[in-house]
Design a protein around this motif. Structure first.
Motif, short mmCIF file in Angstrom:
data_model
loop_
_atom_site.label_atom_id
_atom_site.label_comp_id
_atom_site.label_asym_id
_atom_site.label_seq_id
_atom_site.Cartn_x
_atom_site.Cartn_y
_atom_site.Cartn_z
N SER A 178 0.83 -1.20 0.00
CA SER A 178 0.00 0.00 0.00
C SER A 178 0.87 1.25 0.00
CB SER A 178 -0.90 0.01 1.24
OG SER A 178 -1.51 1.25 1.42
N THR A 179 0.49 2.24 -0.77
CA THR A 179 1.25 3.49 -0.83
C THR A 179 0.92 4.40 0.35
OG1 THR A 179 -0.46 4.48 -2.24
CG2 THR A 179 1.41 3.42 -3.35
N THR A 180 0.02 3.98 1.23
CA THR A 180 -0.34 4.80 2.39
C THR A 180 0.31 4.29 3.68
OG1 THR A 180 -2.34 3.50 2.86
CG2 THR A 180 -2.56 5.36 1.33
N CYS A 181 1.17 3.28 3.58
CA CYS A 181 1.79 2.69 4.77
C CYS A 181 2.79 3.65 5.40
CB CYS A 181 2.48 1.38 4.39
SG CYS A 181 3.47 0.63 5.71
N THR A 182 2.61 3.94 6.70
CA THR A 182 3.57 4.73 7.47
C THR A 182 3.77 4.07 8.83
OG1 THR A 182 1.83 6.15 8.40
CG2 THR A 182 2.90 6.90 6.36
N TRP A 183 4.90 4.33 9.48
CA TRP A 183 5.18 3.69 10.76
C TRP A 183 6.08 4.58 11.64
CZ3 TRP A 183 10.31 2.94 11.96
CH2 TRP A 183 11.22 2.99 10.89
N GLU A 184 6.07 4.30 12.94
CA GLU A 184 6.97 4.98 13.85
C GLU A 184 7.23 4.10 15.07
OE1 GLU A 184 5.23 8.67 15.02
OE2 GLU A 184 3.82 7.75 16.43
N ALA A 185 8.46 4.20 15.59
CA ALA A 185 8.86 3.48 16.79
C ALA A 185 9.13 4.50 17.89
CB ALA A 185 10.12 2.65 16.51
N LYS A 186 8.55 4.28 19.08
CA LYS A 186 8.70 5.22 20.18
C LYS A 186 9.40 4.57 21.37
CE LYS A 186 4.72 8.21 19.22
NZ LYS A 186 3.48 8.81 19.79
N LYS A 202 5.98 4.06 -3.67
CA LYS A 202 5.28 3.94 -4.95
C LYS A 202 4.62 2.57 -5.02
CE LYS A 202 8.58 6.92 -7.42
NZ LYS A 202 9.53 7.10 -6.28
N ALA A 203 3.66 2.45 -5.89
CA ALA A 203 2.97 1.17 -6.06
C ALA A 203 3.99 0.08 -6.36
CB ALA A 203 1.95 1.27 -7.18
N GLY A 204 3.93 -1.02 -5.62
CA GLY A 204 4.84 -2.14 -5.84
C GLY A 204 6.09 -2.09 -5.00
N CYS A 223 -0.38 -0.50 6.94
CA CYS A 223 0.68 -1.46 6.60
C CYS A 223 0.23 -2.90 6.75
CB CYS A 223 1.91 -1.21 7.48
SG CYS A 223 2.55 0.48 7.35
N TYR A 224 -0.92 -3.12 7.33
CA TYR A 224 -1.57 -4.43 7.45
C TYR A 224 -0.90 -5.33 8.47
CZ TYR A 224 -4.32 -8.45 5.83
OH TYR A 224 -5.18 -9.51 5.75
N ALA A 225 0.35 -5.76 8.20
CA ALA A 225 1.05 -6.65 9.13
C ALA A 225 2.54 -6.62 8.84
CB ALA A 225 0.53 -8.08 9.00
N TRP A 226 3.32 -6.93 9.87
CA TRP A 226 4.78 -6.92 9.76
C TRP A 226 5.36 -8.26 10.20
CZ3 TRP A 226 7.24 -2.45 8.01
CH2 TRP A 226 6.48 -1.28 8.00
N VAL A 227 6.42 -8.72 9.51
CA VAL A 227 7.15 -9.91 9.91
C VAL A 227 8.63 -9.63 9.77
CG1 VAL A 227 5.31 -11.53 9.25
CG2 VAL A 227 7.06 -10.89 7.57
#
Length: 229
Positions: A178-186, A202-204, A223-227
């Motif tokens: 997804s092009t909308t995936c964002t994340w942060e670690a605190k 970008k797409a892909g 981001c749905y899920a992380w591994v």
């Protein structure tokens, strides 16, 4: 194996609803949940069977009923017999006055969903377990479809968009494109230790996140899920 009748299914739904009333449940949706993120882009078109609504039951099928359950001695089908692994799965899981074959079918259907998805894309199967799209996976896999343990093991090391508490440091990959995936670690003080992506994906694009040591909470959106990468 054992097909439940419409009456058995209705009875199961009613019994599970009553026994689950006193539990908060781990499957409760977050109050401020955003739109559902996209699953792994590498997945094939969804199997039509996957779109079938999940059988009625408690929010977290791995959790056993809180009310009276059938004793192990009464875990017998109307016809035939249960295998030993099936008896272990049913032990402490069948609400009183409920057909155990109907409860067993719930677990078998969970296995079938994992198997169908993993056949097309193992990442997608792990992501579906992590995100809760496929529920009740732990006991179903361990007792009814142990051949899917590798998928369960990957899912056990991952986490979803909801805040992950003290994730293991390392590099993770998002199971979405997804092009909308964002994340942060605190950190413990609430300060941002790391965030990304550095540039809008970008797409892909494959999206990764590096979780620094000392991270107390990891949160992502879209981001749905992380591994582990």
């Amino acid at each position: 194996m054992y097909r439940r009748s419409a009456a058995a299914a209705a009875l199961l739904a009613a019994a599970l609803t009553l026994t689950a009333c006193g539990s908060d449940g781990d499957g409760k949706a977050s109050a401020g949940a955003a739109a559902t993120p996209k699953p792994p882009a590498s997945s094939s078109a969804p199997d039509p069977a996957d779109a079938t609504p999940a059988p009625a039951g408690p929010a977290a099928p791995d959790a056993k009923p809180t009310g009276p359950v059938l004793p192990d001695a009464k875990l017998t089908p109307k016809t035939g017999t249960f295998k030993e692994n099936e008896k272990k799965y049913l032990s402490g899981r069948v609400p009183a006055k409920t057909d155990p074959a109907a409860v067993l079918q719930n677990g078998q259907e969970t296995c079938q969903r994992i198997e169908r998805t993993a056949k097309r894309d193992k990442d997608a199967a792990a992501a579906a377990i992590i995100s809760g799209d496929i529920t009740g996976a732990k006991d179903a896999v361990e007792l009814l479809c142990p051949e899917q343990k590798p998928v369960l093991a990957v899912a056990a090391r991952g986490f979803g968009d909801a805040p992950a508490t003290a994730p293991a440091p390392g590099t993770y990959r998002a199971l979405t494109q997804s092009t909308t995936c964002t994340w942060e670690a605190k950190g413990k003080d609430g300060g941002v230790l790391a965030s990304g992506p550095e540039a809008p994906p970008k797409a892909g694009d494959k999206i990764t996140a590096t979780v620094p040591a000392g991270t107390s909470a990891f949160r992502s959106t879209g981001c749905y899920a992380w591994v582990p990468a």
